[in-house]
Design an enzyme around this catalytic site. Structure first.
Site, mmCIF file in Angstrom:
data_model
loop_
_atom_site.group_PDB
_atom_site.id
_atom_site.type_symbol
_atom_site.label_atom_id
_atom_site.label_comp_id
_atom_site.label_asym_id
_atom_site.label_seq_id
_atom_site.Cartn_x
_atom_site.Cartn_y
_atom_site.Cartn_z
ATOM 1 N N ASP A 1 0.870 -1.168 0.000
ATOM 2 C CA ASP A 1 0.000 0.000 0.000
ATOM 3 C C ASP A 1 0.915 1.229 0.000
ATOM 4 O OD1 ASP A 1 -2.353 1.690 0.578
ATOM 5 O OD2 ASP A 1 -1.446 1.843 2.563
ATOM 6 N N ASP B 1 -0.163 5.126 0.816
ATOM 7 C CA ASP B 1 -0.432 6.088 1.892
ATOM 8 C C ASP B 1 -0.475 5.391 3.242
ATOM 9 O OD1 ASP B 1 -2.242 8.733 0.425
ATOM 10 O OD2 ASP B 1 -1.424 7.049 -0.682
ATOM 11 N N ASP C 1 -1.508 -0.583 5.995
ATOM 12 C CA ASP C 1 -1.705 -0.004 7.332
ATOM 13 C C ASP C 1 -3.167 0.074 7.731
ATOM 14 O OD1 ASP C 1 -2.230 2.125 5.380
ATOM 15 O OD2 ASP C 1 -2.338 3.449 7.116
#
Length: 222
Positions: A10, A12, A170
């Site tokens: 991922d 961001d 995250d």
């Protein structure tokens, strides 16, 4: 996980701290259209599903608000102009990617950001270590996360198989994306969601820093 040959990241909250630029662009868009700004912590919980969902969550009334498309258009314009004002890699990320490269592990990026911006960010920050990247591209029939479409696209370009690929992110969206792709997920706690939140949403492998991330990749996990 010591048979890992590819890692899909991922963007961001995992590789890049983009929160300030997203928040600034979001609040500029809201204020331009006559709506109150949001706090940084509010925006932190709004991100993860693309710019459309960010504005839906930030704008009073969400998609039911008659100004939704106007604010979203403003957000796309503002973020396209201001995506690299304060954005930077998280501590240790660049060194971690170099170590993965030295081990012969291929790395890619999958994000719900617009595809053009994802590729631009990857080129600016990770041109030496990230081989492939993909962002939001639903007009081409590639559904956004948590659908696994973009993960499979990047895996195919990397020549990666499911049994030797790991996903890293995250958020709960990332955990769902990895599950939908049929690959393990390493959840990092330095991003936009807390350790407790990730555990509550099914995280099995958690890394609090890049050293722990590398340890998980190297470990013999049954």
């Amino acid at each position: 996980m010591n048979n890992v040959k590819a890692i899909i990241f991922d963007l961001d909250g995992t590789l890049l701290d983009t929160l300030w630029d997203l928040a600034d662009s979001c609040n500029k868009s809201l204020c331009t259209c006559g709506y109150p700004a949001r706090t940084l912590d509010e925006v932190r919980m709004f991100v993860g599903n693309g710019l459309g969902k960010l504005i839906e969550r930030a704008l009073p009334g969400g998609r039911e608000n008659s100004d939704y498309e106007k604010v979203l258009s403003c957000m796309r314009k503002n973020y396209a102009e201001n995506w690299n004002n304060k954005t930077k890699p998280y501590p240790g990320v660049l060194a971690m990617l170099e170590k993965l490269k030295a081990r012969g592990i291929k790395c890619g990026i999958v994000s719900n950001k617009p595809d053009e911006q994802v590729k631009e960010l990857a080129q600016v920050f990770f041109s030496d270590t990230i081989q492939e990247s993909a962002g939001e591209n639903e007009k081409e029939g590639i559904r956004r996360k948590p659908f696994p479409d973009s993960v499979f696209t990047v895996m195919k370009k990397l020549g990666a198989e499911n049994d030797c690929t790991v996903y890293a992110g995250d958020s709960d969206v990332d955990i769902q994306t990895a599950a939908n792709a049929g690959i393990p997920c390493i959840s990092v706690t330095w991003g936009f969601r807390s350790r407790d939140f990730l555990i509550q949403n099914g995280a099995k492998f958690l890394a609090d820093n890049v050293e722990e991330f590398l340890d998980i990749i190297s470990a013999e996990i049954k």
